[in-house]
Design a protein around this motif. Sequence first.
Motif, PDB file in Angstrom:
ATOM      1  N   GLU A  99      39.552  48.839  -4.280  1.00 32.70           N
ATOM      2  CA  GLU A  99      38.186  48.958  -4.802  1.00 32.70           C
ATOM      3  C   GLU A  99      37.402  47.737  -5.025  1.00 32.70           C
ATOM      4  O   GLU A  99      36.179  47.518  -5.302  1.00 32.70           O
ATOM      5  CB  GLU A  99      38.082  49.864  -5.855  1.00 32.70           C
ATOM      6  CG  GLU A  99      38.490  51.222  -5.712  1.00 32.70           C
ATOM      7  CD  GLU A  99      38.027  52.143  -4.856  1.00 32.70           C
ATOM      8  OE1 GLU A  99      36.519  51.686  -4.602  1.00 32.70           O
ATOM      9  OE2 GLU A  99      38.418  53.047  -4.166  1.00 32.70           O
ATOM     10  N   ASN A 100      38.314  46.685  -4.955  1.00 32.44           N
ATOM     11  CA  ASN A 100      37.655  45.320  -5.458  1.00 32.44           C
ATOM     12  C   ASN A 100      37.651  44.374  -4.425  1.00 32.44           C
ATOM     13  O   ASN A 100      36.857  43.336  -4.558  1.00 32.44           O
ATOM     14  CB  ASN A 100      38.843  44.752  -6.801  1.00 32.44           C
ATOM     15  CG  ASN A 100      38.683  45.670  -7.957  1.00 32.44           C
ATOM     16  OD1 ASN A 100      39.459  46.737  -7.768  1.00 32.44           O
ATOM     17  ND2 ASN A 100      38.342  45.407  -8.994  1.00 32.44           N
ATOM     18  N   ASN A 147      36.125  49.901  -0.352  1.00 33.96           N
ATOM     19  CA  ASN A 147      35.331  50.442  -1.456  1.00 33.96           C
ATOM     20  C   ASN A 147      34.019  51.230  -0.746  1.00 33.96           C
ATOM     21  O   ASN A 147      33.484  50.572  -0.166  1.00 33.96           O
ATOM     22  CB  ASN A 147      34.754  49.296  -2.322  1.00 33.96           C
ATOM     23  CG  ASN A 147      34.089  49.975  -3.502  1.00 33.96           C
ATOM     24  OD1 ASN A 147      33.149  50.662  -3.220  1.00 33.96           O
ATOM     25  ND2 ASN A 147      34.226  49.310  -4.731  1.00 33.96           N
ATOM     26  N   MET A 171      36.386  50.837 -11.709  1.00 29.35           N
ATOM     27  CA  MET A 171      35.878  50.233 -10.356  1.00 29.35           C
ATOM     28  C   MET A 171      34.741  49.316 -10.757  1.00 29.35           C
ATOM     29  O   MET A 171      33.560  49.863 -11.347  1.00 29.35           O
ATOM     30  CB  MET A 171      35.636  51.355  -9.455  1.00 29.35           C
ATOM     31  CG  MET A 171      35.305  51.133  -8.094  1.00 29.35           C
ATOM     32  SD  MET A 171      34.442  52.476  -7.022  1.00 29.35           S
ATOM     33  CE  MET A 171      35.626  53.956  -7.410  1.00 29.35           C
ATOM     34  N   PRO A 172      34.495  48.208 -10.037  1.00 27.10           N
ATOM     35  CA  PRO A 172      33.267  47.352 -10.403  1.00 27.10           C
ATOM     36  C   PRO A 172      32.224  48.008  -9.788  1.00 27.10           C
ATOM     37  O   PRO A 172      32.114  48.889  -8.819  1.00 27.10           O
ATOM     38  CB  PRO A 172      33.567  46.049  -9.431  1.00 27.10           C
ATOM     39  CG  PRO A 172      34.617  46.050  -8.764  1.00 27.10           C
ATOM     40  CD  PRO A 172      35.278  47.383  -9.168  1.00 27.10           C
ATOM     41  N   ALA A 173      30.875  47.737 -10.473  1.00 19.73           N
ATOM     42  CA  ALA A 173      29.859  48.358 -10.445  1.00 19.73           C
ATOM     43  C   ALA A 173      28.878  48.028  -9.045  1.00 19.73           C
ATOM     44  O   ALA A 173      29.189  46.738  -8.598  1.00 19.73           O
ATOM     45  CB  ALA A 173      28.586  48.402 -11.565  1.00 19.73           C
ATOM     46  N   ILE A 174      28.021  48.887  -8.481  1.00 18.64           N
ATOM     47  CA  ILE A 174      27.047  48.537  -7.595  1.00 18.64           C
ATOM     48  C   ILE A 174      25.736  47.839  -8.167  1.00 18.64           C
ATOM     49  O   ILE A 174      25.438  48.411  -9.292  1.00 18.64           O
ATOM     50  CB  ILE A 174      26.766  49.784  -6.595  1.00 18.64           C
ATOM     51  CG1 ILE A 174      27.854  50.200  -5.926  1.00 18.64           C
ATOM     52  CG2 ILE A 174      25.402  49.705  -5.632  1.00 18.64           C
ATOM     53  CD1 ILE A 174      28.660  49.359  -4.767  1.00 18.64           C
ATOM     54  N   SER A 175      25.085  47.084  -7.525  1.00 20.06           N
ATOM     55  CA  SER A 175      24.022  46.369  -8.132  1.00 20.06           C
ATOM     56  C   SER A 175      22.874  47.531  -8.111  1.00 20.06           C
ATOM     57  O   SER A 175      22.818  48.407  -7.462  1.00 20.06           O
ATOM     58  CB  SER A 175      23.336  45.332  -7.117  1.00 20.06           C
ATOM     59  OG  SER A 175      23.054  45.855  -5.817  1.00 20.06           O
ATOM     60  N   ILE A 176      21.889  47.343  -9.084  1.00 20.91           N
ATOM     61  CA  ILE A 176      20.510  48.169  -9.166  1.00 20.91           C
ATOM     62  C   ILE A 176      19.962  47.904  -7.839  1.00 20.91           C
ATOM     63  O   ILE A 176      19.461  49.100  -7.444  1.00 20.91           O
ATOM     64  CB  ILE A 176      19.769  47.440 -10.466  1.00 20.91           C
ATOM     65  CG1 ILE A 176      20.838  48.058 -11.682  1.00 20.91           C
ATOM     66  CG2 ILE A 176      18.716  48.443 -10.592  1.00 20.91           C
ATOM     67  CD1 ILE A 176      20.098  47.078 -12.771  1.00 20.91           C
ATOM     68  N   VAL A 208      30.553  50.257  -1.662  1.00 20.29           N
ATOM     69  CA  VAL A 208      30.323  48.914  -1.297  1.00 20.29           C
ATOM     70  C   VAL A 208      29.654  49.041   0.008  1.00 20.29           C
ATOM     71  O   VAL A 208      28.524  48.601   0.327  1.00 20.29           O
ATOM     72  CB  VAL A 208      31.175  47.878  -1.414  1.00 20.29           C
ATOM     73  CG1 VAL A 208      30.859  46.753  -0.817  1.00 20.29           C
ATOM     74  CG2 VAL A 208      31.494  47.603  -2.895  1.00 20.29           C
ATOM     75  N   ASP A 223      37.373  43.785 -13.940  1.00 15.90           N
ATOM     76  CA  ASP A 223      36.678  44.779 -13.494  1.00 15.90           C
ATOM     77  C   ASP A 223      35.748  44.097 -12.570  1.00 15.90           C
ATOM     78  O   ASP A 223      34.335  44.364 -12.331  1.00 15.90           O
ATOM     79  CB  ASP A 223      36.086  45.796 -14.416  1.00 15.90           C
ATOM     80  CG  ASP A 223      35.787  47.185 -13.533  1.00 15.90           C
ATOM     81  OD1 ASP A 223      36.335  47.505 -12.364  1.00 15.90           O
ATOM     82  OD2 ASP A 223      34.872  47.964 -14.055  1.00 15.90           O
ATOM     83  N   LEU A 224      36.297  43.102 -11.682  1.00 20.17           N
ATOM     84  CA  LEU A 224      35.034  42.211 -10.980  1.00 20.17           C
ATOM     85  C   LEU A 224      35.624  42.561  -9.478  1.00 20.17           C
ATOM     86  O   LEU A 224      36.604  42.814  -9.087  1.00 20.17           O
ATOM     87  CB  LEU A 224      35.306  40.666 -11.254  1.00 20.17           C
ATOM     88  CG  LEU A 224      35.348  40.282 -12.546  1.00 20.17           C
ATOM     89  CD1 LEU A 224      35.636  38.773 -12.878  1.00 20.17           C
ATOM     90  CD2 LEU A 224      33.664  40.434 -13.001  1.00 20.17           C
ATOM     91  N   TYR A 225      34.642  42.133  -8.528  1.00 20.34           N
ATOM     92  CA  TYR A 225      35.168  41.873  -7.187  1.00 20.34           C
ATOM     93  C   TYR A 225      35.730  40.813  -6.724  1.00 20.34           C
ATOM     94  O   TYR A 225      35.441  39.692  -7.485  1.00 20.34           O
ATOM     95  CB  TYR A 225      33.595  42.031  -6.121  1.00 20.34           C
ATOM     96  CG  TYR A 225      32.942  43.675  -6.291  1.00 20.34           C
ATOM     97  CD1 TYR A 225      33.508  44.547  -5.510  1.00 20.34           C
ATOM     98  CD2 TYR A 225      31.813  43.861  -7.171  1.00 20.34           C
ATOM     99  CE1 TYR A 225      33.159  45.681  -5.741  1.00 20.34           C
ATOM    100  CE2 TYR A 225      31.384  44.789  -7.174  1.00 20.34           C
ATOM    101  CZ  TYR A 225      31.952  46.025  -6.429  1.00 20.34           C
ATOM    102  OH  TYR A 225      31.332  47.404  -6.691  1.00 20.34           O
ATOM    103  N   ILE A 267      26.336  44.080  -4.687  1.00 17.52           N
ATOM    104  CA  ILE A 267      27.041  44.062  -5.916  1.00 17.52           C
ATOM    105  C   ILE A 267      26.690  43.342  -7.061  1.00 17.52           C
ATOM    106  O   ILE A 267      26.972  43.151  -8.099  1.00 17.52           O
ATOM    107  CB  ILE A 267      28.596  43.311  -5.907  1.00 17.52           C
ATOM    108  CG1 ILE A 267      28.637  41.882  -5.323  1.00 17.52           C
ATOM    109  CG2 ILE A 267      29.257  44.176  -4.586  1.00 17.52           C
ATOM    110  CD1 ILE A 267      29.612  41.200  -5.528  1.00 17.52           C
TER     111      ILE A 267
END
Lengths: 400, 400
Positions: free
Chosen positions: B227-228, B253, A1-6, B256, B197-199, B110
């Motif tokens: 999830e993307n 997601n 699953m792609p990450a959330i931003s910091i 998100v 693994d991108l949005y 993101i």
Amino acid sequence: MPAISIKGLTMPESPIRKLVPFAEKAKSKGRHVFHLNIGQPDIKTPEVALKAIKETNISVLEYSHSAGFQSYRDGLVAYYKKMGISNLTSDDLIVTTGGSEAILFTLNSIADPDDEIIIPEPFYANYNGFGISCGVNVVPVTSRIVDEFALPAIEEFEKLITPKTKAIMICNPGNPTGYLYTKEELGKLRDLVLKHDLYLIADEVYREFAYDNKVHHSILNLDGLEENAIVIDSVSKRYSMCGARIGCVISRNKAVMATSMKFAQARLSPPTFAQIAAEAALSTGPEYFTEVKEEYVKRRDILVDGLNSIEGVFCPKPTGAFYAMAQLPVDNAERFAQWLLSTFEKDGKTVMLAPAEGFYATPGMGLNQVRLAYVLNQEDLIESVEIIKEALRQYPGTLL
Amino acid sequence: MPAISIKGLTMPESPIRKLVPFAEKAKSKGRHVFHLNIGQPDIKTPEVALKAIKETNISVLEYSHSAGFQSYRDGLVAYYKKMGISNLTSDDLIVTTGGSEAILFTLNSIADPDDEIIIPEPFYANYNGFGISCGVNVVPVTSRIVDEFALPAIEEFEKLITPKTKAIMICNPGNPTGYLYTKEELGKLRDLVLKHDLYLIADEVYREFAYDNKVHHSILNLDGLEENAIVIDSVSKRYSMCGARIGCVISRNKAVMATSMKFAQARLSPPTFAQIAAEAALSTGPEYFTEVKEEYVKRRDILVDGLNSIEGVFCPKPTGAFYAMAQLPVDNAERFAQWLLSTFEKDGKTVMLAPAEGFYATPGMGLNQVRLAYVLNQEDLIESVEIIKEALRQYPGTLL
């Protein structure tokens, strides 16, 4: 699953929202909750604004100009003149989607990622969120409840200024403190920003709400500050039109306005219906504000005098806005606020308070303070004070 | 004088706005200007939406829920179901202030400063501005007019992916191209984002505007992309309600959505009046869209067939939205567009075009292309084509 931003991970939850599940539980038990936690006034929106919406005759709901209707901008210039802020032209202001967007345009125009703005704490908690959105770091300088939240000493500001500092920001009158800055305090801030070549940003959305014959001073009237002063404004509180989402950003600095305008163009336009209502609201008579202010003063006195009559409670009497900060004789204000909703009741009723911790950026500050908004009618406020009094008697963490 | 941010300095002016002073000059000379440059439809807003506003019975214009009215969100779920997008719940969407804010919430959720998103160019110019607002770098991958702006080869995307790449973003159907992505193309994008693994962000605000019996495919219906996939939506074009400023962000997601919600809470709420209108607009019957689509198809055919009948002009026939990109036999499209406004006239009339350069991020691309929005009535479009034809005959920089 792609990450959330910091950014997204560090974005704080609103301190007001954190208690919402507790309030829902209290309500599900059939308890009546007096909401002292939010700045949503119960005051009626001026009839003239609501009427204008009903009389719209639109067939294609078009984009407006990115800076807002010219007629509304002209009307705002006349409004500010009436408020004692002269020599503005409509080019000095851009209509925004709430004061929120005015802050975003300002931060984006004057600060880059990792730049800093200094704000006296406690401050409106969403300033943190806007800082994070723009990548800007909010640096707090602490104002103290024992000083009634007066401006911290200028040396305290100077200690915090670095090459990354771009602005000092204030809210006047203050949310959450209700504090109204004096002309002398504003003069000190002017000298400070001129000395260090910084912007001075003032959130003046509570301008009308100054009490006890005190006068609100706008930073737009400070001599020599033409290139440094940026004002955030909004119709939300002035006309009890929070749902309109109309604000504006004002500056005589042409580069700031030209840059803000580029951000305004990217989002196309502020909402049309709400602009129509806000423009109509400009003709609201002074008797509306006289009445509203009289009402707020009565409420403030009921709340603040009531709280101060409770043993161990200290609540400086604010002279602006419709908030008060109170220090309570409790182990922890957030725990107390949760307990009020989850456990306590007085005749089936309780109150919801905003724990003050979320209004401070310095860890550990405000742990025994709460913010109260006096946006309820007088009877409800009398009852709310009685509830708090009884609750402090029963709360296991009361320190007396 | 304190400095402007680098962000602010690099923020581009809208490519549409740059010509506005030229248009004003043309109008001051008494010339009639046909506006082919902006996406402001002349189509009537559904009566049901405007009526709802006139019938509002509000006494205090309060904040709405930060995610929008629950009733409107439920209504949107039903709307998407009708459009073939099933299994959404109201928790999968947040009502925003226009599609613009939906993009800001998405990028902030993101991507961090210096992160990258890849977008096929030419693209909606304001994506640049939103990227700059959020500190995110837009990386273009070129789609070509000779390919009718079909999806670039997946290898072209892969060449651009770095550890900083967070998303691929498309606009479908496209502004400014009018290109409607095929199911196969979307499948390729799905495989690409899953592999890396991108949005995948899709701006689907022109969903309804698919012509010639072609079908719009939403990325929300792509298997395995739960999830993307993040969709940007807006009522602006759908119901010709550009001035409402109501959009939404949609994703299954949960992280998100929870993160976007924090940004939504910071700005308090979307505009109340406009939400009332947008909710009412949901009951717009299919006959409205049938009529509107028939009208747009006729306009498209007039404009595109007309342009292609002019020597040296190439304009792929788009199957979505209400834009067309045309390659003109001129030295420079921006110079031509300026000349049309400053010098040319045919019976006292001229046209305003959007030079395509501003829709490309790669320097030097699109220099002989323009975007045309077919938002004028059929007679005006017929006349506009005649004006362009005559102008190309007279323009000193015509290359034939």
